[in-house]
Scaffold this motif. Structure first.
Motif, short mmCIF file in Angstrom:
data_model
loop_
_atom_site.label_atom_id
_atom_site.label_comp_id
_atom_site.label_asym_id
_atom_site.label_seq_id
_atom_site.Cartn_x
_atom_site.Cartn_y
_atom_site.Cartn_z
N LYS A 40 0.87 -1.19 0.00
CA LYS A 40 0.00 0.00 0.00
C LYS A 40 0.90 1.23 0.00
CE LYS A 40 -3.47 2.27 2.92
NZ LYS A 40 -4.19 2.15 4.20
N VAL A 41 0.62 2.17 -0.90
CA VAL A 41 1.44 3.37 -1.06
C VAL A 41 0.55 4.61 -0.92
CG1 VAL A 41 2.94 4.65 -2.63
CG2 VAL A 41 2.96 2.15 -2.66
N HIS A 42 0.99 5.55 -0.11
CA HIS A 42 0.29 6.82 0.01
C HIS A 42 1.34 7.93 0.11
CE1 HIS A 42 -2.58 9.69 2.32
NE2 HIS A 42 -2.52 9.98 1.03
N CYS A 43 1.40 8.79 -0.89
CA CYS A 43 2.35 9.90 -0.91
C CYS A 43 1.60 11.23 -0.93
CB CYS A 43 3.26 9.81 -2.14
SG CYS A 43 4.32 8.33 -2.15
N ALA A 44 2.21 12.23 -0.32
CA ALA A 44 1.58 13.55 -0.26
C ALA A 44 2.63 14.61 0.00
CB ALA A 44 0.52 13.58 0.85
N SER A 45 2.22 15.85 -0.22
CA SER A 45 3.03 17.01 0.15
C SER A 45 2.09 17.96 0.89
CB SER A 45 3.61 17.68 -1.09
OG SER A 45 2.60 18.38 -1.81
N GLY A 46 2.58 19.14 1.22
CA GLY A 46 1.72 20.12 1.87
C GLY A 46 0.61 20.60 0.95
N ASP A 47 0.81 20.50 -0.37
CA ASP A 47 -0.16 20.99 -1.33
C ASP A 47 -0.91 19.90 -2.08
OD1 ASP A 47 0.60 23.62 -0.77
OD2 ASP A 47 2.21 23.54 -2.26
N ASP A 48 -0.30 18.72 -2.22
CA ASP A 48 -0.87 17.66 -3.06
C ASP A 48 -0.95 16.35 -2.31
OD1 ASP A 48 -1.02 19.15 -5.59
OD2 ASP A 48 1.16 19.15 -5.46
N ASP A 49 -2.09 15.67 -2.45
CA ASP A 49 -2.26 14.32 -1.93
C ASP A 49 -2.38 13.41 -3.14
OD1 ASP A 49 -3.10 11.88 -0.86
OD2 ASP A 49 -4.27 12.85 0.71
N MET A 50 -1.44 12.50 -3.29
CA MET A 50 -1.41 11.64 -4.47
C MET A 50 -2.37 10.45 -4.35
SD MET A 50 0.59 13.65 -5.85
CE MET A 50 0.73 12.92 -7.44
N GLY A 51 -3.02 10.30 -3.21
CA GLY A 51 -3.98 9.22 -3.03
C GLY A 51 -3.32 7.91 -2.62
N VAL A 52 -4.16 6.93 -2.33
CA VAL A 52 -3.68 5.61 -1.92
C VAL A 52 -3.66 4.70 -3.14
CG1 VAL A 52 -4.19 3.60 -0.47
CG2 VAL A 52 -4.59 5.91 0.42
N HIS A 53 -2.57 3.94 -3.27
CA HIS A 53 -2.41 3.02 -4.38
C HIS A 53 -1.96 1.67 -3.83
CE1 HIS A 53 -2.70 6.30 -7.30
NE2 HIS A 53 -2.10 7.00 -6.35
N TYR A 54 -2.39 0.61 -4.49
CA TYR A 54 -2.02 -0.74 -4.08
C TYR A 54 -1.24 -1.38 -5.21
CZ TYR A 54 -5.40 -0.03 -0.36
OH TYR A 54 -6.07 0.48 0.72
#
Length: 134
Positions: A40-54
């Motif tokens: 499970k991968v979840h990446c984000a920054s202060g401005d962008d949430d890239m969502g959850v990916h499997y």
């Protein structure tokens, strides 16, 4: 004198913008876990949430995304990788921190393995363990 100050300010601003433009940075994450283990991968920054990916086990498909650095030189992306039953074993880490002293752009590559998370910059093509699971 006032015109010279405006010129210097505009010139400096153009230099900063030209330094940032055109050099996209890519974060790539690969599932290198042993047989039949999802990631499970979840990446984000202060401005962008890239969502959850499997990411499927053994899948040739990686997860990646690209972005431009901030003009303010404060870009930070963090990722949380999770594995195991109900994804209870995880690690949150800074996947990219913009550094004005180093060139930006390029690729930041991470591989999740059973014993931790590895990084490669694709220049040396050598995996180095950078994080252990919690």
């Amino acid at each position: 004198m006032k015109n010279l100050s405006i010129f210097i300010f505009a010139f400096a601003l153009c230099m900063i913008i030209s330094d940032v433009e055109g050099r996209r940075t890519t974060i790539l994450i690969r599932n290198g876990l042993a047989y039949k283990k999802w990631l499970k991968v979840h990446c984000a920054s202060g401005d962008d949430d890239m969502g959850v990916h499997y990411l499927k086990p053994g899948s040739p498909k990686d997860y990646d995304f690209s972005f431009d650095d901030s003009i303010m030189r404060n870009t930070l992306f963090w990722c949380t990788l999770s594995k195991g039953p109900d994804y209870k074993v995880s690690k949150r880490f800074d996947a990219y921190v913009q550094n004005s002293g180093k060139p930006h752009g390029g690729s930041y590559n991470y591989v999740a393995k059973d014993d931790g998370i590895y990084h490669s910059n694709l220049v040396e093509f050598k995996l180095t363990k950078v994080y252990s699971w919690n």
